[in-house]
Design a protein around this motif. Sequence first.
Motif, PDB file in Angstrom:
ATOM      1  N   CYS A 188      39.781  37.214  35.247  1.00 12.22           N
ATOM      2  CA  CYS A 188      38.316  36.867  35.999  1.00 12.22           C
ATOM      3  C   CYS A 188      38.147  35.469  34.966  1.00 12.22           C
ATOM      4  CB  CYS A 188      37.144  37.845  35.713  1.00 12.22           C
ATOM      5  SG  CYS A 188      35.682  37.108  36.624  1.00 12.22           S
ATOM      6  N   GLY A 189      38.260  35.572  33.639  1.00  8.01           N
ATOM      7  CA  GLY A 189      37.897  34.568  32.770  1.00  8.01           C
ATOM      8  C   GLY A 189      39.016  33.354  33.134  1.00  8.01           C
ATOM      9  N   LEU A 190      40.110  33.549  33.103  1.00  5.46           N
ATOM     10  CA  LEU A 190      41.304  32.385  33.443  1.00  5.46           C
ATOM     11  C   LEU A 190      41.100  32.063  34.874  1.00  5.46           C
ATOM     12  CD1 LEU A 190      44.522  34.070  31.585  1.00  5.46           C
ATOM     13  CD2 LEU A 190      42.715  32.440  30.818  1.00  5.46           C
ATOM     14  N   ALA A 191      40.832  32.797  35.664  1.00  7.93           N
ATOM     15  CA  ALA A 191      40.747  32.481  37.114  1.00  7.93           C
ATOM     16  C   ALA A 191      39.424  31.547  37.273  1.00  7.93           C
ATOM     17  CB  ALA A 191      40.561  33.664  38.168  1.00  7.93           C
ATOM     18  N   THR A 192      38.217  31.910  36.594  1.00  5.96           N
ATOM     19  CA  THR A 192      37.031  31.025  36.791  1.00  5.96           C
ATOM     20  C   THR A 192      37.455  29.823  36.141  1.00  5.96           C
ATOM     21  OG1 THR A 192      35.870  33.469  36.793  1.00  5.96           O
ATOM     22  CG2 THR A 192      34.651  31.216  36.304  1.00  5.96           C
ATOM     23  N   ALA A 193      37.841  29.673  35.039  1.00  2.00           N
ATOM     24  CA  ALA A 193      38.224  28.357  34.305  1.00  2.00           C
ATOM     25  C   ALA A 193      39.022  27.611  35.477  1.00  2.00           C
ATOM     26  CB  ALA A 193      38.911  28.696  33.030  1.00  2.00           C
ATOM     27  N   LEU A 194      40.075  28.114  35.837  1.00  2.00           N
ATOM     28  CA  LEU A 194      40.796  27.382  36.895  1.00  2.00           C
ATOM     29  C   LEU A 194      40.091  26.845  38.235  1.00  2.00           C
ATOM     30  CD1 LEU A 194      43.523  26.259  37.571  1.00  2.00           C
ATOM     31  CD2 LEU A 194      44.429  28.477  38.585  1.00  2.00           C
ATOM     32  N   ALA A 195      39.275  27.990  38.675  1.00  2.00           N
ATOM     33  CA  ALA A 195      38.525  27.535  39.898  1.00  2.00           C
ATOM     34  C   ALA A 195      37.740  26.470  39.398  1.00  2.00           C
ATOM     35  CB  ALA A 195      37.813  28.705  40.223  1.00  2.00           C
ATOM     36  N   LEU A 196      36.931  26.396  38.100  1.00  2.00           N
ATOM     37  CA  LEU A 196      35.903  25.417  37.927  1.00  2.00           C
ATOM     38  C   LEU A 196      36.800  23.988  37.700  1.00  2.00           C
ATOM     39  CD1 LEU A 196      33.723  27.342  35.273  1.00  2.00           C
ATOM     40  CD2 LEU A 196      33.018  26.259  37.666  1.00  2.00           C
ATOM     41  N   HIS A 197      37.905  24.078  37.031  1.00  2.00           N
ATOM     42  CA  HIS A 197      38.688  22.899  36.791  1.00  2.00           C
ATOM     43  C   HIS A 197      39.130  22.364  37.991  1.00  2.00           C
ATOM     44  CE1 HIS A 197      42.135  20.409  35.214  1.00  2.00           C
ATOM     45  NE2 HIS A 197      42.715  21.058  36.243  1.00  2.00           N
ATOM     46  N   MET A 198      39.470  22.995  39.131  1.00  2.00           N
ATOM     47  CA  MET A 198      39.872  22.600  40.600  1.00  2.00           C
ATOM     48  C   MET A 198      38.751  21.924  41.014  1.00  2.00           C
ATOM     49  SD  MET A 198      41.978  25.600  41.767  1.00  2.00           S
ATOM     50  CE  MET A 198      42.823  24.888  43.537  1.00  2.00           C
ATOM     51  N   LYS A 199      37.421  22.239  40.707  1.00  2.00           N
ATOM     52  CA  LYS A 199      36.397  21.368  41.284  1.00  2.00           C
ATOM     53  C   LYS A 199      35.720  20.409  40.168  1.00  2.00           C
ATOM     54  CE  LYS A 199      34.793  22.997  44.553  1.00  2.00           C
ATOM     55  NZ  LYS A 199      35.149  22.418  46.014  1.00  2.00           N
ATOM     56  N   GLY A 200      36.520  19.946  39.265  1.00  2.00           N
ATOM     57  CA  GLY A 200      36.295  18.997  38.543  1.00  2.00           C
ATOM     58  C   GLY A 200      35.141  19.595  37.335  1.00  2.00           C
ATOM     59  N   ILE A 201      35.079  20.789  37.073  1.00  2.00           N
ATOM     60  CA  ILE A 201      33.986  21.293  36.177  1.00  2.00           C
ATOM     61  C   ILE A 201      34.743  21.676  34.829  1.00  2.00           C
ATOM     62  CG2 ILE A 201      31.958  22.650  35.370  1.00  2.00           C
ATOM     63  CD1 ILE A 201      31.482  22.831  38.747  1.00  2.00           C
ATOM     64  N   ARG A 202      34.318  21.162  33.805  1.00  2.00           N
ATOM     65  CA  ARG A 202      35.341  21.429  32.720  1.00  2.00           C
ATOM     66  C   ARG A 202      34.501  22.744  32.017  1.00  2.00           C
ATOM     67  NH1 ARG A 202      36.680  19.266  27.125  1.00  2.00           N
ATOM     68  NH2 ARG A 202      34.303  18.980  26.675  1.00  2.00           N
ATOM     69  N   SER A 203      35.411  23.701  31.458  1.00  4.11           N
ATOM     70  CA  SER A 203      34.915  24.868  30.823  1.00  4.11           C
ATOM     71  C   SER A 203      35.817  25.234  29.533  1.00  4.11           C
ATOM     72  CB  SER A 203      34.986  26.003  31.787  1.00  4.11           C
ATOM     73  OG  SER A 203      36.130  26.338  31.995  1.00  4.11           O
ATOM     74  N   ILE A 204      35.355  26.059  28.686  1.00  4.33           N
ATOM     75  CA  ILE A 204      36.171  26.580  27.533  1.00  4.33           C
ATOM     76  C   ILE A 204      35.974  27.938  27.688  1.00  4.33           C
ATOM     77  CG2 ILE A 204      34.178  26.464  25.767  1.00  4.33           C
ATOM     78  CD1 ILE A 204      36.821  24.573  24.598  1.00  4.33           C
ATOM     79  N   VAL A 205      37.075  28.543  27.505  1.00  3.18           N
ATOM     80  CA  VAL A 205      37.139  30.141  27.394  1.00  3.18           C
ATOM     81  C   VAL A 205      37.307  30.596  25.815  1.00  3.18           C
ATOM     82  CG1 VAL A 205      38.450  32.207  28.252  1.00  3.18           C
ATOM     83  CG2 VAL A 205      38.370  29.934  29.680  1.00  3.18           C
ATOM     84  N   MET A 206      36.437  31.531  25.673  1.00  2.00           N
ATOM     85  CA  MET A 206      36.471  32.123  23.957  1.00  2.00           C
ATOM     86  C   MET A 206      36.770  33.570  24.085  1.00  2.00           C
ATOM     87  SD  MET A 206      35.255  29.336  22.843  1.00  2.00           S
ATOM     88  CE  MET A 206      34.126  29.481  21.351  1.00  2.00           C
ATOM     89  N   GLU A 207      38.232  33.760  23.683  1.00  3.85           N
ATOM     90  CA  GLU A 207      38.768  35.223  23.760  1.00  3.85           C
ATOM     91  C   GLU A 207      38.915  35.701  22.585  1.00  3.85           C
ATOM     92  OE1 GLU A 207      40.124  37.201  25.986  1.00  3.85           O
ATOM     93  OE2 GLU A 207      40.787  38.452  24.245  1.00  3.85           O
ATOM     94  N   LYS A 208      38.642  36.930  22.309  1.00  5.75           N
ATOM     95  CA  LYS A 208      38.668  37.623  20.949  1.00  5.75           C
ATOM     96  C   LYS A 208      39.967  37.950  20.366  1.00  5.75           C
ATOM     97  CE  LYS A 208      38.251  42.601  22.446  1.00  5.75           C
ATOM     98  NZ  LYS A 208      37.308  43.832  22.513  1.00  5.75           N
ATOM     99  N   SER A 209      40.996  38.097  21.332  1.00  5.00           N
ATOM    100  CA  SER A 209      42.327  38.499  20.831  1.00  5.00           C
ATOM    101  C   SER A 209      42.789  37.053  20.236  1.00  5.00           C
ATOM    102  CB  SER A 209      43.431  38.936  22.038  1.00  5.00           C
ATOM    103  OG  SER A 209      42.431  39.762  22.455  1.00  5.00           O
ATOM    104  N   GLU A 210      43.792  37.352  19.534  1.00  4.88           N
ATOM    105  CA  GLU A 210      44.463  36.223  18.647  1.00  4.88           C
ATOM    106  C   GLU A 210      45.598  35.469  19.530  1.00  4.88           C
ATOM    107  OE1 GLU A 210      43.529  34.755  15.931  1.00  4.88           O
ATOM    108  OE2 GLU A 210      42.177  36.336  15.422  1.00  4.88           O
ATOM    109  N   SER A 211      45.743  35.879  20.615  1.00  5.01           N
ATOM    110  CA  SER A 211      46.655  35.313  21.631  1.00  5.01           C
ATOM    111  C   SER A 211      46.539  36.040  22.959  1.00  5.01           C
ATOM    112  CB  SER A 211      48.457  35.762  21.188  1.00  5.01           C
ATOM    113  OG  SER A 211      48.361  37.241  21.256  1.00  5.01           O
ATOM    114  N   LEU A 212      47.108  35.420  24.010  1.00  7.30           N
ATOM    115  CA  LEU A 212      46.926  35.985  25.585  1.00  7.30           C
ATOM    116  C   LEU A 212      47.038  37.634  25.384  1.00  7.30           C
ATOM    117  CD1 LEU A 212      48.448  33.659  28.234  1.00  7.30           C
ATOM    118  CD2 LEU A 212      46.021  34.029  27.770  1.00  7.30           C
TER     119      LEU A 212
END
Length: 392
Positions: A14-38
């Motif tokens: 959900c987080g990655l898809a939301t960031a991508l959808a926002l990016h496609m609409k020209g809205i910048r976002s940042i995703v904060m993930e607790k793990s050290e990698s994907l």
Amino acid sequence: MSGDEVVIIGAGICGLATALALHMKGIRSIVMEKSESLRNVTGAAITIRPNGWRALDQLGVSDILRHTSIPLQRERVVSLDVERLDEISLYHCVGETRCLRRKDIIDTLYAALPPATVKFGCQLESIKLDQHTTKPILRFIDGTTLTTKVVIGCDGAKSIVADFLNLKPTKKFPLCEVRGITNYPFGHSFTYEFTRFKKDNLLVGRIPINNNSVYWFCTQPCIPKDERIWKDPEMIRQHTLQLLSHYPEEIQEMIKTTDTNSLSLKQLRYRAPWDLLMGTFSRGTVIVAGDAMHVMGPFLGQGGSASLEDAIVLARNMAQIMGLNHVRKDEEAFYRFVRQRRIRVVRLSLQAYLIGMISGTSLRLKKFICIMLVTLLFRNQMSHMDYDCGDI
Ligand SMILES: Cc1cc2nc3c(=O)[nH]c(=O)nc-3n(C[C@H](O)[C@H](O)[C@H](O)COP(=O)(O)OP(=O)(O)OC[C@H]3O[C@@H](n4cnc5c(N)ncnc54)[C@H](O)[C@@H]3O)c2cc1C
């Protein structure tokens, strides 16, 4: 990072898809993930039905993902107890259904994002609102804080953002599920169908992903007592083989040779459908989406697809409202998102809840009521796959 950004908590589907959808609409976002990698190792695979493919089409990644899996032709239920065989044709009834490795979905969404969109090792601890500006202040586990404009909580079933919104805690089904992927370097011999084997109150699902990989799961009513099992894949394998000792040899063989890294055991959780009907999913400029909003049992195989739908609807509303002369734009966008999504997720989670309870409860009356309700309320049990979340 400037305080004007949209901050998404959690780099799951959900987080990655939301960031991508926002990016496609020209809205910048940042995703904060607790793990050290994907987090692309756990969770084995999920099925994506036509509604999920519509959302992936909108995100522009469906063709990449189609290359990773082969479409399923039909769905079969095999009752090993009474030697009964129920079949329905997937190909004719419900359109495109494929099983995708979770890794492929996560990696593909991540690769489509602008570089440095995801910040790893950032575990959200708490949220509060600034007394003067009412902006959300995020506090992370390492002691850092961040004041931002908008927070989208995609932090899964044990969401900190949902706690901030005072959503009722998620509940546990009396069931847990083992999942794994078995690799066949020289190819497997299974047909491209979703087969469910039922015996002794256990359910085993087998779904080929492509010519060399097969996803399987085992839903079981017993919650193992030995705590070590939740973390130890080898214990999960032995426990599952023990449970399925009366199952056909081909199933036991599939489990024996499963890729150890792909094995996981999970207690199934859900947000009660009645809590979804009444819940407040946003407060000011803080909102939840995906499992954080509507975690549901996997009995319809729709949680991931519903999260993809959330991403499209949320980005569309945020983009639409930007052009309007509205004082509280983000709050209005969130209000519209919740209005558009509520009934959809209530219906999905209610259907999943009833199906889960039919197999999970030991109370005969409860089982009977659930069977009646599912028959009355969901005459066409596949119609949830016809849903179209619309254009981005
Ligand atoms: C057994 C099982 C089978 C399933 N099968 C299917 C299926 O066939 N089809 C389908 O569509 N769906 C299926 N689902 C559901 C699907 O997996 C989920 O709905 C989907 O993964 C939800 O994605 P999400 O991004 O909302 O949450 P998650 O995948 O849980 O991601 C949350 C992310 O947030 C991060 N995070 C959590 N807390 C914090 C914090 N405090 N700070 C920072 N980061 C944080 C986590 O590390 C994680 O990366 C299944 C689920 C289960 C349990």
